[in-house]
Design an enzyme around this catalytic site. Structure first.
Site, PDB file in Angstrom:
ATOM      1  N   CYS A  82      26.801 165.374  71.547  1.00 44.01           N
ATOM      2  CA  CYS A  82      26.595 166.809  71.782  1.00 44.01           C
ATOM      3  C   CYS A  82      25.796 167.094  73.046  1.00 44.01           C
ATOM      4  O   CYS A  82      26.208 167.901  73.882  1.00 44.01           O
ATOM      5  CB  CYS A  82      25.952 167.474  70.563  1.00 44.01           C
ATOM      6  SG  CYS A  82      24.274 166.938  70.191  1.00 44.01           S
ATOM      7  N   HIS A 118      21.145 169.129  67.277  1.00 41.03           N
ATOM      8  CA  HIS A 118      22.490 169.319  67.795  1.00 41.03           C
ATOM      9  C   HIS A 118      22.456 170.466  68.800  1.00 41.03           C
ATOM     10  O   HIS A 118      21.604 171.341  68.719  1.00 41.03           O
ATOM     11  CB  HIS A 118      23.452 169.644  66.646  1.00 41.03           C
ATOM     12  CG  HIS A 118      24.888 169.611  67.043  1.00 41.03           C
ATOM     13  ND1 HIS A 118      25.519 168.471  67.474  1.00 41.03           N
ATOM     14  CD2 HIS A 118      25.818 170.591  67.071  1.00 41.03           C
ATOM     15  CE1 HIS A 118      26.783 168.759  67.754  1.00 41.03           C
ATOM     16  NE2 HIS A 118      26.990 170.036  67.520  1.00 41.03           N
ATOM     17  N   HIS A 137      31.424 172.262  71.112  1.00 43.52           N
ATOM     18  CA  HIS A 137      30.447 171.184  70.990  1.00 43.52           C
ATOM     19  C   HIS A 137      31.139 169.881  70.630  1.00 43.52           C
ATOM     20  O   HIS A 137      32.280 169.882  70.180  1.00 43.52           O
ATOM     21  CB  HIS A 137      29.388 171.542  69.933  1.00 43.52           C
ATOM     22  CG  HIS A 137      29.964 171.804  68.576  1.00 43.52           C
ATOM     23  ND1 HIS A 137      29.724 170.996  67.510  1.00 43.52           N
ATOM     24  CD2 HIS A 137      30.765 172.796  68.125  1.00 43.52           C
ATOM     25  CE1 HIS A 137      30.349 171.471  66.443  1.00 43.52           C
ATOM     26  NE2 HIS A 137      30.993 172.568  66.789  1.00 43.52           N
TER      27      HIS A 137
END
Length: 101
Positions: A14, A63, A75
């Site tokens: 990510c 994240h 993402h």
């Protein structure tokens, strides 16, 4: 998706994905230098309803994704999902940052 990956062709995680996208934008639009880690990326930019969405984890930021409009985020999710889009609030949001020069 590749844990710790930083190459858009061979795999990214990510924060590697967001870092590479903002590096590309920097070469085009001369934006800002960008850190590698999700935990560090939460401190880039200004607090706003903006470009970078940092999500909570047990020990802080876990994240990060890029807001693309219409309540959607792009993402690098996992090895199963790869780079994909989700609703922006698909998990607990820690902060949202606008990336400006």
């Amino acid at each position: 998706y590749k844990w710790g990956g930083e190459n858009l062709l061979t795999g990214v995680d990510c924060s590697g994905f967001t870092m590479k996208i903002f590096q590309i934008l920097d070469t085009i639009f001369h934006t800002v230098p960008f850190s590698r880690e999700a935990m560090e990326q939460q401190f880039h930019g200004r607090i706003t309803a903006g470009d970078l969405i940092c999500y909570n984890a047990i020990n802080g930021i876990g994240h990060v994704g890029i807001y693309i409009g219409n309540n959607r985020v792009i993402h690098a999710g996992s090895t199963a999902t790869g780079i994909h889009t989700s609703v922006a609030n698909y998990r607990s949001v820690n902060c949202v940052r606008r990336i400006v020069r």
